[in-house]
Design a protein around this motif. Sequence first.
Motif, PDB file in Angstrom:
ATOM      1  N   VAL A  11       0.844  -1.189   0.000  1.00 30.97           N
ATOM      2  CA  VAL A  11       0.000   0.000   0.000  1.00 30.97           C
ATOM      3  C   VAL A  11       0.878   1.238   0.000  1.00 30.97           C
ATOM      4  N   TYR A  12       0.599   2.153  -0.902  1.00 33.65           N
ATOM      5  CA  TYR A  12       1.333   3.394  -0.975  1.00 33.65           C
ATOM      6  C   TYR A  12       0.615   4.461  -0.156  1.00 33.65           C
ATOM      7  N   PRO A  13       1.379   5.392   0.451  1.00 30.46           N
ATOM      8  CA  PRO A  13       0.715   6.562   1.006  1.00 30.46           C
ATOM      9  C   PRO A  13      -0.120   7.216  -0.097  1.00 30.46           C
ATOM     10  N   ARG A  14      -1.290   7.747   0.270  1.00 36.12           N
ATOM     11  CA  ARG A  14      -2.274   8.220  -0.712  1.00 36.12           C
ATOM     12  C   ARG A  14      -1.670   9.190  -1.720  1.00 36.12           C
ATOM     13  N   SER A  15      -0.797  10.083  -1.263  1.00 31.06           N
ATOM     14  CA  SER A  15      -0.271  11.119  -2.157  1.00 31.06           C
ATOM     15  C   SER A  15       0.797  10.601  -3.103  1.00 31.06           C
ATOM     16  N   ARG A  16       1.278   9.347  -2.880  1.00 25.82           N
ATOM     17  CA  ARG A  16       2.385   8.841  -3.694  1.00 25.82           C
ATOM     18  C   ARG A  16       2.025   7.603  -4.498  1.00 25.82           C
ATOM     19  N   PRO A 346     -15.717  11.825 -15.646  1.00 21.50           N
ATOM     20  CA  PRO A 346     -17.164  12.018 -15.610  1.00 21.50           C
ATOM     21  C   PRO A 346     -17.641  12.365 -14.210  1.00 21.50           C
ATOM     22  N   GLU A 347     -18.831  12.889 -14.137  1.00 21.44           N
ATOM     23  CA  GLU A 347     -19.384  13.291 -12.845  1.00 21.44           C
ATOM     24  C   GLU A 347     -19.474  12.126 -11.869  1.00 21.44           C
ATOM     25  N   ALA A 348     -19.754  10.924 -12.376  1.00 26.74           N
ATOM     26  CA  ALA A 348     -19.901   9.756 -11.503  1.00 26.74           C
ATOM     27  C   ALA A 348     -18.600   9.369 -10.808  1.00 26.74           C
ATOM     28  N   SER A 349     -17.466   9.903 -11.276  1.00 24.31           N
ATOM     29  CA  SER A 349     -16.186   9.575 -10.650  1.00 24.31           C
ATOM     30  C   SER A 349     -15.987  10.290  -9.320  1.00 24.31           C
ATOM     31  N   GLU A 350     -16.883  11.207  -8.994  1.00 19.09           N
ATOM     32  CA  GLU A 350     -16.792  11.862  -7.684  1.00 19.09           C
ATOM     33  C   GLU A 350     -16.883  10.852  -6.551  1.00 19.09           C
ATOM     34  N   GLY A 356      -9.612   1.489  -7.020  1.00 10.61           N
ATOM     35  CA  GLY A 356      -9.921   1.137  -5.634  1.00 10.61           C
ATOM     36  C   GLY A 356      -9.309   2.063  -4.612  1.00 10.61           C
ATOM     37  N   ASP A 357      -8.885   3.219  -5.033  1.00 11.63           N
ATOM     38  CA  ASP A 357      -8.182   4.161  -4.165  1.00 11.63           C
ATOM     39  C   ASP A 357      -8.972   4.488  -2.898  1.00 11.63           C
ATOM     40  N   ASN A 358     -10.283   4.607  -3.007  1.00  8.17           N
ATOM     41  CA  ASN A 358     -11.093   5.001  -1.855  1.00  8.17           C
ATOM     42  C   ASN A 358     -11.212   3.908  -0.797  1.00  8.17           C
ATOM     43  N   TRP A 366      -7.504  -5.411   6.022  1.00  9.12           N
ATOM     44  CA  TRP A 366      -7.254  -6.245   4.838  1.00  9.12           C
ATOM     45  C   TRP A 366      -7.954  -5.681   3.600  1.00  9.12           C
ATOM     46  N   VAL A 367      -9.026  -4.944   3.800  1.00 11.08           N
ATOM     47  CA  VAL A 367      -9.677  -4.289   2.671  1.00 11.08           C
ATOM     48  C   VAL A 367      -8.897  -3.040   2.276  1.00 11.08           C
ATOM     49  N   ARG A 368      -8.369  -2.323   3.266  1.00  6.53           N
ATOM     50  CA  ARG A 368      -7.520  -1.158   2.940  1.00  6.53           C
ATOM     51  C   ARG A 368      -6.303  -1.592   2.127  1.00  6.53           C
ATOM     52  N   ALA A 369      -5.843  -2.822   2.379  1.00  6.30           N
ATOM     53  CA  ALA A 369      -4.676  -3.328   1.653  1.00  6.30           C
ATOM     54  C   ALA A 369      -4.979  -3.575   0.181  1.00  6.30           C
ATOM     55  N   ARG A 370      -6.249  -3.505  -0.209  1.00  7.42           N
ATOM     56  CA  ARG A 370      -6.634  -3.687  -1.608  1.00  7.42           C
ATOM     57  C   ARG A 370      -6.728  -2.358  -2.358  1.00  7.42           C
ATOM     58  N   ALA A 371      -6.366  -1.286  -1.747  1.00  9.85           N
ATOM     59  CA  ALA A 371      -6.450   0.037  -2.372  1.00  9.85           C
ATOM     60  C   ALA A 371      -5.246   0.280  -3.278  1.00  9.85           C
ATOM     61  N   ARG A 372      -5.122  -0.561  -4.310  1.00 15.26           N
ATOM     62  CA  ARG A 372      -3.953  -0.450  -5.193  1.00 15.26           C
ATOM     63  C   ARG A 372      -4.259  -1.110  -6.537  1.00 15.26           C
ATOM     64  N   LYS A 373      -3.650  -0.571  -7.545  1.00 17.75           N
ATOM     65  CA  LYS A 373      -3.897  -1.030  -8.903  1.00 17.75           C
ATOM     66  C   LYS A 373      -3.460  -2.467  -9.107  1.00 17.75           C
ATOM     67  N   GLU A 374      -2.286  -2.835  -8.602  1.00 18.43           N
ATOM     68  CA  GLU A 374      -1.774  -4.176  -8.883  1.00 18.43           C
ATOM     69  C   GLU A 374      -2.670  -5.261  -8.307  1.00 18.43           C
TER      70      GLU A 374
END
Length: 474
Positions: A11-16, A346-350, A356-358, A366-374
Amino acid sequence: MRCGPCRAVGVYPRSRRPWARKMLPIRKTAKQGKRGILERLDAGEIVIGDGGFVFALEKRGYVKAGPWTPEATVEHPEAVRQLHREFLRAGSNVLQTFTFYASEDKLENRGNYVAEKISCHKVNEAACDIAREVANEGDALVAGGVSQTPSYLSCKDKTEVKAAFQKQLEVFMKKNVDFLIAEYFEHVEEAVWAVEVLKESGKPVAATMCIGPEGDMHGVPPGQCAVQLVKAGASIVGVNCHFDPETSIETVRLMKEGLEAAKLKAHLMCQPLAFHTPDCGKQGFIDLPEFPFGLEPRIATRWDIQKYARKAYDLGIRFIGGCCGFEPYHIRAIAEELAPERGFLPEASEKHGSWGDNLSMHTKPWVRARARKEYWENLKPASGRPYCPCMSKPDGWGVTKGAKELMQQKEATTEEQLKELFRKKNYKVRNCLKTAISEHALVARTHHKSCTRLQTNQECRLWVHGVPPSAPDN
């Protein structure tokens, strides 16, 4: 650099996060100076179509499976309007009128009441009004659409088939749609007739066929289909429905090659299924035994659709959308994948983080650990159905225009006609099972060389359905 705990779970820090979106603006669905479809495509812009209406509205209780006709435009306009609005918010900038199978001969086919009690004219008019109302809420164009007819399948002549398209075109002209689409054609001959009629309007015409790499139902290759459509007057050609994104992109590639060989130019378009169909035959997903009520295990994820959008773009396709199975979140996936090229989201991306960034906001670690593209890019989703096969055997009846079973009628299908089809179906199933048992028994003997006994029929039947043969006795 990632901190130690973050490195441990990837998991990367959100800003990086390297895949996180650049600061792209969210484009609200507001009115703008609208340009035509060809102006946009000629300028190299990406045009995003909408998704599937008949499947989505059938699941919601507004369309009847079987006829698949769009009387909901009159009976339940609020449902059609809401779906248009969701596609617009997800990123669509073309809204097709809900006029699929809205020719008069289809609205009266096999006991359908719509032609008599509502009328072809009212269904098409209502569809145009609803699509225009929603399109005017944003930067979207309205496309009037026609599709294949029962008249053609029943061997009616060219004049009669064209007359069915002409009735719909009269409404589209009255309502001043922005351009026209001839979609969902299994036979290029009928598609050409449709293009010829639509071209009389003077408006741009797109044409898409529901074919795969094998070509149309009469054996005309995709490249030749594209050539005939362009020569008939289509400015945009491609495929829609019947096949999954992977297969559809391959078919459009063959169309592109055919056009290049003929030195013809046209914009390319792709609107596939949102179902995985690697096992379907020439007829497409309607041949699969799961059609139409058991297709859910095959549904594409939003990440599958992002990959489709990128492959379509890389091939040079600039009109990218979806057909049956495509929900608004699938269209949003196209818009998000191509946001760097388009310059906005698009507007729906708000309410949707990139890859899965959010999920970084989730309460469970374990769900937070899924916040990544790979994680999502490489996930192999399970179906949760341990006794189901991963592939099916298509029905493959091999009937097309002119076949007795495809001759259409105004009267409702009779009990005797259904019984005849049931008998034919059961006969085919028995023969297929016998063949499958023989083939799998041979494979089983070959696979278990040390086994001194033959696999039983029961074991072979299980293997057909995804359960491998038992290991040989010692």
